[in-house]
Design a protein around this motif. Structure first.
Motif, short mmCIF file in Angstrom:
data_model
loop_
_atom_site.label_atom_id
_atom_site.label_comp_id
_atom_site.label_asym_id
_atom_site.label_seq_id
_atom_site.Cartn_x
_atom_site.Cartn_y
_atom_site.Cartn_z
N ALA A 78 44.13 12.31 -13.05
CA ALA A 78 45.30 11.30 -12.69
C ALA A 78 46.44 11.21 -12.94
O ALA A 78 47.52 10.93 -12.07
N LEU B 273 36.78 12.76 -6.69
CA LEU B 273 37.56 12.35 -6.61
C LEU B 273 36.63 12.36 -5.26
O LEU B 273 36.49 10.98 -4.62
N ILE C 89 41.61 5.70 -9.40
CA ILE C 89 41.76 7.00 -9.52
C ILE C 89 41.17 7.28 -10.92
O ILE C 89 40.78 8.85 -11.40
N GLY C 90 41.74 6.94 -11.39
CA GLY C 90 41.91 6.85 -13.29
C GLY C 90 40.04 6.77 -13.67
O GLY C 90 39.84 7.37 -14.76
N ALA D 200 46.23 3.93 -9.34
CA ALA D 200 46.30 4.56 -10.24
C ALA D 200 44.46 4.34 -11.59
O ALA D 200 43.35 4.56 -11.73
#
Length: 308
Positions: free
Chosen positions: A200, A220, A191-192, A188
């Motif tokens: 996310a 992404l 990805i966040g 996370a």
């Protein structure tokens, strides 16, 4: 080292050319990658990764398809070593991370995360994983993920941590840890910072995969191409990066990452100072002269300064 002055401009530490992860007992070997031969191809002792370098482009291949290229501790240590290998060399201009087999990476090896392994080992796995993800963003050259197939959990984290990501049309991305009782908290982090918050969190709370097209839509990945064009497209991006001045690219990458963590006013102050530093580089002035004189620049790829 050449990168020390560039790092100093933006407050980053200098990377020494050390291999922390493993001691390779094999000699460099010759192998085949993408249809060509190279004397710069090195296999790790257990072949968790394969490193090939030609014309400034280093290809690091995750090489454990039988285990879906799981990011085991050994795989992470091998990947870290391959990234760090002669990272300050002027011969290195860009890194591509790809994978052998139909899965890019399934994330951590769950057999390493059982109670039998113990909390100390668990902590070591996540420590090394975090080091690798941070290293990708801190090394002086751009890192490109070449993604074919699934990238899940820490595999998705790896994609999100790279500077650029090119994916095949059939690739998918997911953080399914919640479905097996292990929330993807470390994935996370990357990805966040790569996709919008609500995207996310939907990925993290449901574990549901997203398509390559949705990954592109949300940021992404950088490009989505047919599988047969994947290697060609990734290589074209790498070659374009190689045509630029290495210290200018290094300075730009370090500055971008630093200012993104700052407020707007601090970011502009940082970027303005670095623009001045960039202009003092020999290659900075060479590029301007070449533009004015309507010719191709001739880069030194060094960090020498023409003025203070």
């Amino acid at each position: 080292m050449a990168f020390r002055r560039v790092c100093a401009a933006v407050g980053l530490r200098h990377f020494r050319d050390v291999v922390l992860a493993r001691r390779c007992t094999r000699n460099d070997s010759v192998c085949r990658f993408a249809g060509s031969r190279s004397s710069l191809c090195t296999l790790a002792p257990e072949q968790f990764t394969v490193r090939v370098q030609q014309h400034g482009i280093r290809n690091i291949v995750l090489n454990n398809p039988k285990k879906r290229n799981a990011l085991s501790l050994s795989m992470l240590e091998s990947l870290r070593a391959d990234i760090l290998h002669e990272v300050d060399s002027a011969d290195l201009r860009v890194i591509i991370i790809s994978a052998k087999g139909p899965v890019f990476s399934s994330g951590h090896d769950l057999k390493e995360l059982t109670s039998q392994q113990g909390s100390e080992h668990h902590g070591r796995v996540f420590e090394v994983c975090s080091e690798v993800m941070t290293l990708i963003q801190d090394v002086p050259v751009p890192v490109i993920a070449q993604v074919k197939g699934m990238a899940t959990a820490a595999g998705c984290q790896l994609v999100a941590s790279c500077d650029i990501a090119v994916a095949s049309e059939k690739s998918t991305f997911a953080t399914p840890g919640v479905n097996i009782g292990l929330f993807c908290s470390t994935p996370a982090v990357a990805i966040g910072r790569a996709v919008p918050r609500k995207v996310a969190l939907e990925m993290l709370f449901t574990g549901a995969p997203i398509s390559a097209q949705d990954a592109l839509l949300h940021g992404l990945v950088s490009k989505v191409v047919p599988e047969e064009k994947l290697e060609e497209t990734t290589l074209a991006i790498a070659q374009k990066i190689c045509s630029a001045s290495r210290p200018v690219v290094a300075l730009g990458k370090a500055t971008f990452n630093r200012q993104m963590a700052q407020g707007r006013h601090a970011a502009y102050a940082t970027a303005s100072r670095v623009m001045v530093d960039n202009l003092a580089l020999t290659d900075g002035q060479e590029g301007i002269r070449a533009f004015i004189e309507k010719r191709r620049p001739v880069w030194t790829h060094g960090t020498d300064r023409v003025h203070e």
